[in-house]
Design a protein around this motif. Structure first.
Motif, mmCIF file in Angstrom:
data_model
loop_
_atom_site.group_PDB
_atom_site.id
_atom_site.type_symbol
_atom_site.label_atom_id
_atom_site.label_comp_id
_atom_site.label_asym_id
_atom_site.label_seq_id
_atom_site.Cartn_x
_atom_site.Cartn_y
_atom_site.Cartn_z
ATOM 1 N N THR A 113 0.850 -1.189 0.000
ATOM 2 C CA THR A 113 0.000 0.000 0.000
ATOM 3 C C THR A 113 0.886 1.238 0.000
ATOM 4 O O THR A 113 2.093 1.170 0.270
ATOM 5 C CB THR A 113 -0.896 0.033 1.249
ATOM 6 O OG1 THR A 113 -0.060 0.135 2.411
ATOM 7 C CG2 THR A 113 -1.785 -1.204 1.333
ATOM 8 N N VAL A 114 0.280 2.370 -0.285
ATOM 9 C CA VAL A 114 1.004 3.640 -0.225
ATOM 10 C C VAL A 114 1.590 3.839 1.169
ATOM 11 O O VAL A 114 2.741 4.260 1.330
ATOM 12 C CB VAL A 114 0.069 4.797 -0.610
ATOM 13 C CG1 VAL A 114 0.669 6.144 -0.226
ATOM 14 C CG2 VAL A 114 -0.230 4.757 -2.105
ATOM 15 N N ARG A 153 -4.310 2.695 -0.688
ATOM 16 C CA ARG A 153 -4.245 2.493 -2.142
ATOM 17 C C ARG A 153 -2.946 1.795 -2.527
ATOM 18 O O ARG A 153 -1.939 1.866 -1.828
ATOM 19 C CB ARG A 153 -4.330 3.837 -2.867
ATOM 20 C CG ARG A 153 -5.675 4.531 -2.703
ATOM 21 C CD ARG A 153 -5.770 5.683 -3.673
ATOM 22 N NE ARG A 153 -6.986 6.463 -3.477
ATOM 23 C CZ ARG A 153 -7.334 7.494 -4.222
ATOM 24 N NH1 ARG A 153 -6.540 7.871 -5.223
ATOM 25 N NH2 ARG A 153 -8.437 8.168 -3.987
ATOM 26 N N ARG A 154 -3.001 1.144 -3.686
ATOM 27 C CA ARG A 154 -1.815 0.493 -4.230
ATOM 28 C C ARG A 154 -1.390 1.208 -5.509
ATOM 29 O O ARG A 154 -2.189 1.948 -6.098
ATOM 30 C CB ARG A 154 -2.096 -0.991 -4.468
ATOM 31 C CG ARG A 154 -2.144 -1.788 -3.158
ATOM 32 C CD ARG A 154 -2.366 -3.268 -3.381
ATOM 33 N NE ARG A 154 -2.024 -4.023 -2.186
ATOM 34 C CZ ARG A 154 -2.783 -4.083 -1.078
ATOM 35 N NH1 ARG A 154 -3.943 -3.446 -1.028
ATOM 36 N NH2 ARG A 154 -2.383 -4.794 -0.029
ATOM 37 N N PRO A 155 -0.153 0.993 -5.932
ATOM 38 C CA PRO A 155 0.364 1.776 -7.069
ATOM 39 C C PRO A 155 -0.522 1.761 -8.305
ATOM 40 O O PRO A 155 -0.646 2.791 -8.989
ATOM 41 C CB PRO A 155 1.725 1.129 -7.337
ATOM 42 C CG PRO A 155 2.160 0.641 -5.998
ATOM 43 C CD PRO A 155 0.910 0.169 -5.322
ATOM 44 N N HIS A 156 -1.144 0.612 -8.629
ATOM 45 C CA HIS A 156 -1.939 0.553 -9.856
ATOM 46 C C HIS A 156 -3.199 1.411 -9.778
ATOM 47 O O HIS A 156 -3.839 1.675 -10.799
ATOM 48 C CB HIS A 156 -2.313 -0.903 -10.170
ATOM 49 C CG HIS A 156 -3.353 -1.484 -9.254
ATOM 50 N ND1 HIS A 156 -3.025 -2.108 -8.061
ATOM 51 C CD2 HIS A 156 -4.707 -1.529 -9.348
ATOM 52 C CE1 HIS A 156 -4.131 -2.510 -7.467
ATOM 53 N NE2 HIS A 156 -5.165 -2.177 -8.230
ATOM 54 N N GLN A 162 0.843 10.837 -9.290
ATOM 55 C CA GLN A 162 0.619 10.457 -7.898
ATOM 56 C C GLN A 162 1.661 9.445 -7.435
ATOM 57 O O GLN A 162 2.150 9.515 -6.305
ATOM 58 C CB GLN A 162 -0.787 9.892 -7.732
ATOM 59 C CG GLN A 162 -1.885 10.944 -7.814
ATOM 60 C CD GLN A 162 -3.279 10.336 -7.812
ATOM 61 O OE1 GLN A 162 -3.477 9.204 -8.257
ATOM 62 N NE2 GLN A 162 -4.251 11.087 -7.314
ATOM 63 N N ARG A 163 2.024 8.505 -8.314
ATOM 64 C CA ARG A 163 3.059 7.533 -7.943
ATOM 65 C C ARG A 163 4.390 8.228 -7.690
ATOM 66 O O ARG A 163 5.116 7.889 -6.749
ATOM 67 C CB ARG A 163 3.208 6.469 -9.039
ATOM 68 C CG ARG A 163 2.056 5.474 -9.085
ATOM 69 C CD ARG A 163 2.388 4.262 -9.936
ATOM 70 N NE ARG A 163 2.486 4.579 -11.351
ATOM 71 C CZ ARG A 163 1.478 4.504 -12.220
ATOM 72 N NH1 ARG A 163 0.274 4.122 -11.809
ATOM 73 N NH2 ARG A 163 1.668 4.799 -13.490
ATOM 74 N N ILE A 168 8.467 10.469 -3.775
ATOM 75 C CA ILE A 168 9.046 11.647 -3.115
ATOM 76 C C ILE A 168 8.695 11.648 -1.633
ATOM 77 O O ILE A 168 9.533 11.961 -0.774
ATOM 78 C CB ILE A 168 8.567 12.929 -3.815
ATOM 79 C CG1 ILE A 168 9.174 13.009 -5.228
ATOM 80 C CG2 ILE A 168 8.942 14.168 -3.010
ATOM 81 C CD1 ILE A 168 8.613 14.117 -6.091
ATOM 82 N N ALA A 169 7.455 11.274 -1.298
ATOM 83 C CA ALA A 169 7.056 11.190 0.114
ATOM 84 C C ALA A 169 7.905 10.167 0.856
ATOM 85 O O ALA A 169 8.284 10.378 2.015
ATOM 86 C CB ALA A 169 5.571 10.833 0.219
#
Length: 333
Positions: A113-114, A153-156, A162-163, A168-169
């Motif tokens: 997940t994010v 959320r997941r990358p897809h 946003q990815r 960067i985060a």
């Protein structure tokens, strides 16, 4: 080699000092000199763009600055101290200097997940504070608000922009002092590139972050950098304030790179041949075999053609002064 008198006096945060990185050749072939003598300084709060063609050595130099590749010769310093290569020292160093990769899809685990992607660095470094608060703050600083909406959320499920913000985060969550961004917008749509560049500038202004931005795109350098270093075949051949270098380039290689930009005046300069093999660096100026100034006879008229073919212009200093490693540019001044 020429220098401007207005060198920056602020001590460097990150510095390369005579850095060489060579890779052994196969079957007795000469070593490939990927980085062949580089001095470079990045000061606190400064964004430096490292520019050049693919294969010029800029990514290898960035990896050496990150401690991912140990220099064959020379040294890397951070905050005035030589970089040490013990596991503990490198772990502490990489908390202060973070890498932002080109392809966010490749650098994010599709199963994570994010939240887990951003929290990974905290867990590696055994962060003792409030993990959820740190992740939320990093996502918010990267422009993903409200951050809680992205936790699961997941990358897809994210857009390319946003990815990249998640990547960067993940760097920001450790509160680094410097980012090394390798082609940070190359894989993004044109409409999103400006947003990510604006984000990097905002982070510099709000957090005092320094950054080394590795790119082949001089237009990107113009929009984000304070200073630019142009690299060719393992060496920096021109450096200085971005406006000075990009409005009045002195090295023929820099002029050729700029000539193909959409708004460049005049006809594009088409360089002959491919960049030489880094295991067989030409004598003299390493650019001379492709140099349009030498080929046109201008160097001969300036009386430097022989020097171009036989005498190495030398390594430019990395103390922030403007300079050019070119016999013709020096003679023409």
């Amino acid at each position: 080699m020429t220098l401007s008198p207005d060198a920056g006096t602020t001590p460097a945060l990150l510095g390369a000092h005579g850095v060489h990185v060579a890779f052994p050749g196969r079957h007795g072939a000469p070593d490939a000199r990927a980085v062949d003598g580089v001095d470079l300084a990045i000061r606190p709060g400064e964004i430096v763009a490292l520019v050049g063609e693919s294969g010029c050595g800029k990514t290898t130099l960035a990896r050496a600055l990150l401690g991912l590749v140990r220099p064959t010769a020379g040294s890397v310093t951070f905050d005035g101290r030589p970089l040490e290569y013990s596991g503990r020292s490198l772990k502490a160093y990489r908390k202060r200097v973070q890498l932002v990769l080109q392809d966010p899809s490749g650098s994010l685990n599709p199963r994570h997940t994010v939240y887990d992607a951003v929290a990974e660095g905290l867990r590696v470094h055994r962060h003792r504070g409030d993990e959820q608060a740190a992740v939320a703050e990093a996502l918010s600083r990267a422009g993903l608000r409200p951050p809680e909406r992205f936790f699961l959320r997941r990358p897809h499920e994210l857009s390319g922009g946003q990815r990249q913000r998640v990547v960067i985060a993940g760097a920001l969550v450790l509160e680094p002092e410097l980012l090394v961004a390798d082609e940070p917008v190359a894989s993004l749509d044109a409409s999103v590139r400006g947003e990510i560049l604006a984000l990097l500038l905002r982070l510099r202004d709000e957090l005092g972050l320094s950054a080394l931005v590795v790119t082949h795109d001089l237009g990107l350098a113009w929009n984000i950098a304070d200073r630019v270093a142009v690299m060719y075949l393992g060496r920096i051949v021109e450096t200085g304030p971005v406006e000075q270098v990009l409005t009045a380039p002195r090295h023929p290689y820099t002029r050729a790179l700029l000539s193909v930009l959409p708004d460049a005046p005049g006809d594009p300069v088409v360089l002959t041949g491919e960049p030489p093999d880094p295991s067989r660096v030409p004598s003299g100026c390493r650019f001379h075999a492709r140099c349009q100034v030498l080929a046109s006879g201008e160097a001969e008229r300036a009386g430097v053609a022989r020097a171009c073919r036989t005498r190495d212009p030398g390594i430019l200093p990395g103390d922030g002064t403007a300079g050019v490693a070119c016999h013709w540019a020096t003679a023409a001044r």
